[in-house]
Design a protein around this motif. Sequence first.
Motif, PDB file in Angstrom:
ATOM      1  N   GLU A  46     -47.644  13.224 -19.110  1.00  0.00           N
ATOM      2  CA  GLU A  46     -46.658  13.065 -19.978  1.00  0.00           C
ATOM      3  C   GLU A  46     -45.364  12.390 -19.740  1.00  0.00           C
ATOM      4  OE1 GLU A  46     -47.443  13.854 -23.045  1.00  0.00           O
ATOM      5  OE2 GLU A  46     -49.507  14.405 -22.164  1.00  0.00           O
ATOM      6  N   ARG A  47     -44.888  12.527 -18.559  1.00  0.00           N
ATOM      7  CA  ARG A  47     -43.647  11.824 -18.008  1.00  0.00           C
ATOM      8  C   ARG A  47     -43.999  10.411 -18.111  1.00  0.00           C
ATOM      9  NH1 ARG A  47     -43.617  16.207 -14.087  1.00  0.00           N
ATOM     10  NH2 ARG A  47     -44.355  14.690 -12.559  1.00  0.00           N
ATOM     11  N   VAL A  48     -45.170   9.908 -17.507  1.00  0.00           N
ATOM     12  CA  VAL A  48     -45.520   8.608 -17.331  1.00  0.00           C
ATOM     13  C   VAL A  48     -45.715   8.019 -18.878  1.00  0.00           C
ATOM     14  CG1 VAL A  48     -47.322   6.929 -16.585  1.00  0.00           C
ATOM     15  CG2 VAL A  48     -46.455   8.870 -15.129  1.00  0.00           C
ATOM     16  N   ARG A  49     -46.408   8.642 -19.542  1.00  0.00           N
ATOM     17  CA  ARG A  49     -46.513   8.073 -21.033  1.00  0.00           C
ATOM     18  C   ARG A  49     -45.290   7.885 -21.683  1.00  0.00           C
ATOM     19  NH1 ARG A  49     -51.245   8.959 -24.113  1.00  0.00           N
ATOM     20  NH2 ARG A  49     -51.753  10.940 -23.004  1.00  0.00           N
ATOM     21  N   THR A  50     -44.348   8.771 -21.465  1.00  0.00           N
ATOM     22  CA  THR A  50     -43.040   8.772 -22.150  1.00  0.00           C
ATOM     23  C   THR A  50     -42.141   7.720 -21.626  1.00  0.00           C
ATOM     24  OG1 THR A  50     -43.404  10.937 -22.827  1.00  0.00           O
ATOM     25  CG2 THR A  50     -41.146   9.961 -23.131  1.00  0.00           C
ATOM     26  N   SER A  51     -42.155   7.754 -20.258  1.00  0.00           N
ATOM     27  CA  SER A  51     -41.430   6.519 -19.653  1.00  0.00           C
ATOM     28  C   SER A  51     -41.525   5.195 -20.007  1.00  0.00           C
ATOM     29  CB  SER A  51     -41.230   7.073 -18.422  1.00  0.00           C
ATOM     30  OG  SER A  51     -42.472   6.806 -17.661  1.00  0.00           O
ATOM     31  N   ILE A  52     -43.038   4.746 -20.119  1.00  0.00           N
ATOM     32  CA  ILE A  52     -43.489   3.648 -20.220  1.00  0.00           C
ATOM     33  C   ILE A  52     -43.257   3.404 -21.589  1.00  0.00           C
ATOM     34  CG2 ILE A  52     -45.708   2.228 -20.696  1.00  0.00           C
ATOM     35  CD1 ILE A  52     -47.069   3.570 -18.479  1.00  0.00           C
ATOM     36  N   GLY A  56     -39.898   0.300 -23.413  1.00  0.00           N
ATOM     37  CA  GLY A  56     -40.146  -1.040 -24.205  1.00  0.00           C
ATOM     38  C   GLY A  56     -41.805  -1.575 -23.823  1.00  0.00           C
ATOM     39  N   ARG A  57     -42.841  -0.665 -23.590  1.00  0.00           N
ATOM     40  CA  ARG A  57     -44.023  -0.848 -23.582  1.00  0.00           C
ATOM     41  C   ARG A  57     -44.755   0.023 -24.305  1.00  0.00           C
ATOM     42  NH1 ARG A  57     -44.038  -6.031 -22.198  1.00  0.00           N
ATOM     43  NH2 ARG A  57     -42.882  -6.717 -20.303  1.00  0.00           N
ATOM     44  N   LYS A  58     -46.063  -0.412 -24.709  1.00  0.00           N
ATOM     45  CA  LYS A  58     -47.047   0.335 -25.302  1.00  0.00           C
ATOM     46  C   LYS A  58     -48.210   0.620 -24.657  1.00  0.00           C
ATOM     47  CE  LYS A  58     -45.371  -0.494 -29.937  1.00  0.00           C
ATOM     48  NZ  LYS A  58     -45.214  -0.933 -31.487  1.00  0.00           N
ATOM     49  N   LEU A 110     -40.209   9.810 -12.296  1.00  0.00           N
ATOM     50  CA  LEU A 110     -39.715   9.398 -13.366  1.00  0.00           C
ATOM     51  C   LEU A 110     -39.053  10.204 -14.549  1.00  0.00           C
ATOM     52  CD1 LEU A 110     -42.914   6.657 -14.609  1.00  0.00           C
ATOM     53  CD2 LEU A 110     -40.216   6.234 -13.671  1.00  0.00           C
ATOM     54  N   GLY A 111     -38.081   9.671 -15.110  1.00  0.00           N
ATOM     55  CA  GLY A 111     -37.582  10.528 -16.129  1.00  0.00           C
ATOM     56  C   GLY A 111     -38.001   9.995 -17.360  1.00  0.00           C
ATOM     57  N   LEU A 161     -38.259   2.212 -14.363  1.00  0.00           N
ATOM     58  CA  LEU A 161     -39.476   1.486 -14.303  1.00  0.00           C
ATOM     59  C   LEU A 161     -39.244   0.054 -14.660  1.00  0.00           C
ATOM     60  CD1 LEU A 161     -42.569   1.676 -14.252  1.00  0.00           C
ATOM     61  CD2 LEU A 161     -42.308   2.671 -16.549  1.00  0.00           C
ATOM     62  N   GLU A 162     -38.373  -0.399 -15.793  1.00  0.00           N
ATOM     63  CA  GLU A 162     -38.378  -1.656 -16.168  1.00  0.00           C
ATOM     64  C   GLU A 162     -37.849  -2.563 -15.361  1.00  0.00           C
ATOM     65  OE1 GLU A 162     -35.729  -4.195 -19.634  1.00  0.00           O
ATOM     66  OE2 GLU A 162     -35.703  -2.000 -19.206  1.00  0.00           O
TER      67      GLU A 162
END
Length: 388
Positions: A46-52, A56-58, A110-111, A161-162
């Motif tokens: 969930e952290r990875v999905r939301t941070s991506i 600005g990425r889908k 990641l946050g 991440l960006e």
Amino acid sequence: MFSKVISAAIRGISIELIHVETDIGDGLPAFDMVGLLSSEVRESRERVRTSIKNSGRKIPPKRITVNLSPAAIRKEGGLYDLPIAVGILMALQIIKQTFNMKETLIVGELGLDGSVHSVCGVLPIILEGKAQGIKNFIVPKANVKEGAIIEGVQVFGVESLEETEKILNGILWVKPEYKDIREVYKQNRREEKQPDFSEINGQENLKRAAEIAAAGMHNMLMIGPPGSGKSMLAARIPSILPEPDLDECIEITKIYSIAGLLGDKALITKRPFRAPHHTITEKALIGGGNRVKAGEITLAHKGVLFLDEFAEFKRDTIEALRQPVENGSITISRIYGVCRFPAKFMIVAAANIATTKLIQWETAEKPENKAFRGFCGFIFSLFEPFFC
């Protein structure tokens, strides 16, 4: 679409390289993670999905499978968030792999907003990665100080991440962090302050005994009334121990880095002083737990372990010190493996009880419990040369 990113796992105070393999294919939308994962690693989905998303990425509605290999090593902590996110972006061809990913190691938590948070153990991770041929390291900006002292590698500190994506794509050029470890060593020795032995006035016999004990790293037991200066002297013994050399400083810093006690320091240049409360448990003192961690004896490695109110410590807790004192290390076996922790330290103990009472305990001819007499003998053998 397949990708592979190198990361690391912490086992005790040793490091194992981990390969984060990501596959994105057709099928029902899902995000599966395998590889003997702890609950905090599983929650990283969930952290990875939301941070991506917030970067600005889908992520398209595909079936995502992430494997942390080798599967025999248990993975714990939040340091896999960033390599998992990078693996997904690589598999989606968003990151074009400008870097040689076979020589790049990534760690970071990641946050939800895509920011990269600090993790534990960056220094030993970089040292082990360098030993295995890794040249580039991407770590949280908050941890870059401890990694920058390692020569022969490139350490990049990232805040989001960006930013990581831009660095790996070659869009953003960031200068690798580096600090001369010898200069850091000299500067920290000048700046780090600790209680000094010269501040003690009087107590000439006690000071002489402490100097002899410190010269040979012998254990020491002080017995006297409250307020006589036992704790004050114990806190100043590290200041008269031999200064640690650079290799010892790195060894101490590695332990504190994994324990998360390094703070904003790049290198610890003073010998540690640990003073646990007498209510401490056996596992907290020698190390262990379901998630094996270093105990106080390992945090006191190359320094001083101060046991105040020594008579109040539980008997089993004191007995557990026998093997580490003799061997200079402690080996802890758990279901997920065996961890070995260094434990070469000087014990300084203080008690308010009378010496005659201890002698009566040891020399009693008809004690109720023979094991108790043996325990008292162990205490006396530990401290016999330095009763004060």
